[in-house]
Each structure stands twice: as structure tokens, then as C-alpha cells.
Scaffold this motif. Sequence first.
Motif, PDB file in Angstrom:
ATOM      1  N   ARG A 191       2.214 -12.984  -4.893  1.00  0.00           N
ATOM      2  CA  ARG A 191       3.330 -13.128  -3.890  1.00  0.00           C
ATOM      3  C   ARG A 191       3.654 -14.563  -3.768  1.00  0.00           C
ATOM      4  O   ARG A 191       4.477 -15.014  -3.023  1.00  0.00           O
ATOM      5  CB  ARG A 191       2.586 -12.913  -2.319  1.00  0.00           C
ATOM      6  N   HIS A 246       4.344  -6.786  -6.632  1.00  0.00           N
ATOM      7  CA  HIS A 246       5.178  -7.111  -5.533  1.00  0.00           C
ATOM      8  C   HIS A 246       6.855  -7.008  -5.760  1.00  0.00           C
ATOM      9  O   HIS A 246       7.595  -6.738  -4.830  1.00  0.00           O
ATOM     10  CB  HIS A 246       4.736  -8.373  -4.824  1.00  0.00           C
ATOM     11  N   ASP A 282       9.507  -2.704   4.958  1.00  0.00           N
ATOM     12  CA  ASP A 282      10.334  -3.900   5.058  1.00  0.00           C
ATOM     13  C   ASP A 282      11.395  -3.870   4.028  1.00  0.00           C
ATOM     14  O   ASP A 282      11.213  -2.763   3.188  1.00  0.00           O
ATOM     15  CB  ASP A 282       9.394  -5.379   4.836  1.00  0.00           C
ATOM     16  N   LYS A 334      11.950  -6.150   8.865  1.00  0.00           N
ATOM     17  CA  LYS A 334      10.773  -7.145   9.345  1.00  0.00           C
ATOM     18  C   LYS A 334      10.940  -8.234   9.355  1.00  0.00           C
ATOM     19  O   LYS A 334      11.633  -8.795   8.050  1.00  0.00           O
ATOM     20  CB  LYS A 334       9.541  -6.523   8.469  1.00  0.00           C
ATOM     21  N   ARG A 376       8.599 -12.355   9.081  1.00  0.00           N
ATOM     22  CA  ARG A 376       7.421 -12.741   9.270  1.00  0.00           C
ATOM     23  C   ARG A 376       7.513 -14.137   9.540  1.00  0.00           C
ATOM     24  O   ARG A 376       8.061 -14.771   8.563  1.00  0.00           O
ATOM     25  CB  ARG A 376       6.589 -12.313   8.191  1.00  0.00           C
ATOM     26  N   ASP A 435       3.708   0.996   1.340  1.00  0.00           N
ATOM     27  CA  ASP A 435       3.609  -0.544   0.768  1.00  0.00           C
ATOM     28  C   ASP A 435       2.913  -0.861  -0.351  1.00  0.00           C
ATOM     29  O   ASP A 435       2.045  -0.235  -0.780  1.00  0.00           O
ATOM     30  CB  ASP A 435       2.826  -1.411   2.219  1.00  0.00           C
ATOM     31  N   ASP A 436       3.148  -2.089  -0.933  1.00  0.00           N
ATOM     32  CA  ASP A 436       2.414  -2.233  -2.202  1.00  0.00           C
ATOM     33  C   ASP A 436       1.034  -2.888  -1.680  1.00  0.00           C
ATOM     34  O   ASP A 436       0.001  -2.426  -2.526  1.00  0.00           O
ATOM     35  CB  ASP A 436       3.124  -3.465  -2.975  1.00  0.00           C
ATOM     36  N   MET A 437       0.779  -3.608  -0.744  1.00  0.00           N
ATOM     37  CA  MET A 437      -0.551  -4.080  -0.343  1.00  0.00           C
ATOM     38  C   MET A 437      -0.833  -3.959   1.021  1.00  0.00           C
ATOM     39  O   MET A 437       0.164  -4.223   1.914  1.00  0.00           O
ATOM     40  CB  MET A 437      -1.064  -5.490  -0.908  1.00  0.00           C
ATOM     41  N   ILE A 438      -1.933  -4.107   1.881  1.00  0.00           N
ATOM     42  CA  ILE A 438      -2.349  -4.253   2.978  1.00  0.00           C
ATOM     43  C   ILE A 438      -3.289  -5.331   3.160  1.00  0.00           C
ATOM     44  O   ILE A 438      -4.336  -5.497   2.461  1.00  0.00           O
ATOM     45  CB  ILE A 438      -3.061  -3.049   3.763  1.00  0.00           C
ATOM     46  N   SER A 439      -2.924  -6.452   3.676  1.00  0.00           N
ATOM     47  CA  SER A 439      -3.651  -7.618   3.784  1.00  0.00           C
ATOM     48  C   SER A 439      -4.294  -7.909   5.184  1.00  0.00           C
ATOM     49  O   SER A 439      -5.262  -7.373   5.364  1.00  0.00           O
ATOM     50  CB  SER A 439      -3.032  -8.936   3.161  1.00  0.00           C
ATOM     51  N   SER A 440      -3.610  -8.369   6.158  1.00  0.00           N
ATOM     52  CA  SER A 440      -3.998  -8.517   7.463  1.00  0.00           C
ATOM     53  C   SER A 440      -4.003  -7.293   8.251  1.00  0.00           C
ATOM     54  O   SER A 440      -4.225  -7.205   9.377  1.00  0.00           O
ATOM     55  CB  SER A 440      -3.021  -9.644   8.292  1.00  0.00           C
ATOM     56  N   GLY A 441      -2.985  -6.320   7.702  1.00  0.00           N
ATOM     57  CA  GLY A 441      -2.666  -5.098   8.356  1.00  0.00           C
ATOM     58  C   GLY A 441      -1.678  -5.340   9.431  1.00  0.00           C
ATOM     59  O   GLY A 441      -1.059  -4.301  10.180  1.00  0.00           O
ATOM     60  N   LYS A 442      -1.135  -6.483   9.670  1.00  0.00           N
ATOM     61  CA  LYS A 442       0.181  -6.758  10.658  1.00  0.00           C
ATOM     62  C   LYS A 442       1.427  -5.989  10.297  1.00  0.00           C
ATOM     63  O   LYS A 442       2.027  -5.342  11.281  1.00  0.00           O
ATOM     64  CB  LYS A 442       0.297  -8.258  10.885  1.00  0.00           C
ATOM     65  N   THR A 443       1.681  -5.723   8.869  1.00  0.00           N
ATOM     66  CA  THR A 443       2.743  -5.106   8.697  1.00  0.00           C
ATOM     67  C   THR A 443       2.691  -3.642   8.880  1.00  0.00           C
ATOM     68  O   THR A 443       3.657  -2.918   9.679  1.00  0.00           O
ATOM     69  CB  THR A 443       3.315  -5.325   7.178  1.00  0.00           C
TER      70      THR A 443
HETATM   71  C1  R5P Z   1       5.051  -7.850   2.018  1.00  0.00           C
HETATM   72  O1  R5P Z   1       6.311  -8.391   1.526  1.00  0.00           O
HETATM   73  C2  R5P Z   1       4.210  -6.835   1.438  1.00  0.00           C
HETATM   74  O2  R5P Z   1       4.936  -5.827   0.694  1.00  0.00           O
HETATM   75  C3  R5P Z   1       3.164  -6.305   2.368  1.00  0.00           C
HETATM   76  O3  R5P Z   1       3.845  -5.838   3.316  1.00  0.00           O
HETATM   77  C4  R5P Z   1       2.321  -7.558   2.875  1.00  0.00           C
HETATM   78  O4  R5P Z   1       1.930  -8.341   1.940  1.00  0.00           O
HETATM   79  C5  R5P Z   1       1.439  -6.960   4.009  1.00  0.00           C
HETATM   80  O5  R5P Z   1       0.665  -7.969   4.375  1.00  0.00           O
HETATM   81  P1  R5P Z   1      -0.324  -7.742   5.796  1.00  0.00           P
HETATM   82  O6  R5P Z   1      -0.924  -6.569   5.893  1.00  0.00           O
HETATM   83  O7  R5P Z   1      -0.943  -9.117   5.968  1.00  0.00           O
HETATM   84  O8  R5P Z   1       0.919  -7.706   6.824  1.00  0.00           O
END
Ligand code: R5P
Length: 297
Positions: free
Chosen positions: A94, A128, A164, A188, A190, A214-222
Motif C-alpha cells: 500500500r 492492491h 471502494d 469511500k 479515509r 476486498d483485497d485485504m482486511i486490516s482494521s476492519g473499518k472498511t
Molecule cells: C484499501 O484501499 C484496501 O483495498 C482495503 O480496503 C483496506 O486496506 C482495508 O483496510 P481496513 O480493514 O483497515 O479498512
Amino acid sequence: MVKIFSGSSNKSLANKVSESLNTSLSPLEITIFPDGERRVRVVDSVVDQDTVVIQSTAAPVDENYMELFFIVDALKRSSAKSVTAVIPYLGYQRQDHIFRDGEAVSLDVVIKALVAAGASRVVTFDLHSIKIPEQFSIPVTHLSALPLFAEKINKEDAVLVSPDMGGIRRIKILSELLGNMPYATIVKNRDLDTGEVIAEKIEGKVSKNAIIIDDMISSGKTIVAAANLLSKNGAEDIIAMATHAVFSNGVSSTLQNSAVSKVIVTDSIEIPKEKHFPKLEVLSIADIIAKELATSN
Ligand code: R5P
């Protein structure tokens, strides 16, 4: 036959890949000294052999990267013919360009280090941005977990949702795989300082069943912001699917207590036991990696 080595970050995936190829992992000595430094040693001869090292560069990102560089270096110094780095989750992806003046391009730095250590090729998953392979000076094979997700999707009264605008390409590919299944996209925003996510509006029609991709879940906020907006707009059952379970601290309860009924991810990153939660399902990408290695080596 290619020799497969594993770093410490995702041994269970590496074992599954080697099982799928009817072989076993080649031995590697990895010692961690009391001050945190690592020493890597290749045990068996790899002279003139094609080698593969599997290492996910998720948290602890820097340690996993350093270990990967050392393994690649050890293989090259032991006269391996080639070293393919299978990096199911590519850390720092990212940070692939400058967002604000004065920033480092962290991904560029790790790519240079990987190539300097001696990697000849990279195999990775659901990046990403599709432009990332262009940043490498060695070949990159960009694989996807979308076919695995497609197998899990029930198309009845359902819509695919990108949380997003950056995920539109991904959602279009999945829609095509599923016979042009309808899709919608969320706009979206951020806050780069606080990390807070606002799902502003949905472009497209919401159905009773919504599948967020989505490609990834980090904090889950998205995922949470997208699920809340979908719920307000009439979705009754919401499932989230993402390739990489980056899973920062606190994400498990965030997702378990959210409006989604299920969270489906892959084992591109090993998920520690304490981060598992009842709504979580993990699919394995091992066979996809094994198939790629079998056809390209
Ligand atoms: C953002 O552009 C990525 O595609 C993911 O949506 C994002 O990295 C997810 O991050 P988080 O879980 O912290 O919202």
C-alpha cells in the motif's frame, strides 16, 4: 524437481503447497539470537537447482522481510540456479507511490533489497494495484484468490460490492467469472491521519444478499462502514470476502460484532489462533500456488 523452502511466517501454507506437489519442505536452519538478529543456513546442496522460498511478509513485516532476504541470499550463495520468492502477501504494497510530499516509497526499497539479495522471480497474490509488478526488475506472477471466492458465492438475489472505487477492477473480474453477476461500488473516504473510514454512497443497486469483496482486511473499518451502508440500503445478509487477513489488533471483535454474517479470507497470511472468531472461514490458496509452481518449473 524444484526444492521448496519456507520462512517462519507461514509454515502451514508452505507445508500444504509441498504436500500438494507430493514433496516435503527442504531443511533450513533459522536461528534467532538474543538481540533479535537472525542467522539463516541452507542445509542440503542446491547447486544448479531451481529453488522456491515461501514467505508472507505480513506482521512482523520487517522481520519477515529480513528473513526472506537472508534465505534468498543463502540460496544464491549456495549456488542455486534460480530463486523464486513466493510472497503470498506482499508487505508494503500500500506504500507503492508517494501520497504526500516527503514520503518514502517503501515498496520500492523492499523490491530493490529482494532483487539485490538474488531473487529471480516473484509469485504473489491479489496485489492492491495491478501496476505493482511494473515496479520490479524481475518477472512477477500475479495470482488471484477470486476463483476460490467464486466457488463460494450463491448468486440468488445477490450483488457483489466493492467497498471502494479502487476495487472496481477486482469486482468486474469476479462478476465475469460468475456470468456477469450484478455489482455495486461504494464511494469511500479515509482520513489519512486518523484512519477513519466513511462510506459515502453506493453506486449501483443493492439486493437482499450482498457480498463485499476486498483485497485485504486490516482494521476492519472498511468492511464495517460498507456493511452498515448496505444494511441501511436494504441488504439483509452481508458476507465479506478478502484475500489477505492482515488483521491488526482488535479486528476480530470488530468483525464479529459487525453487520456481516460471515468473513471469508484465505491463508495468504497465517492467522494466529487468538485472532480466529466464529464468523471467520479460511480458504487455502495452496493448490493455486502448487499448480503455478508445477507448470512453471
Ligand atoms: C484499501 O484501499 C484496501 O483495498 C482495503 O480496503 C483496506 O486496506 C482495508 O483496510 P481496513 O480493514 O483497515 O479498512
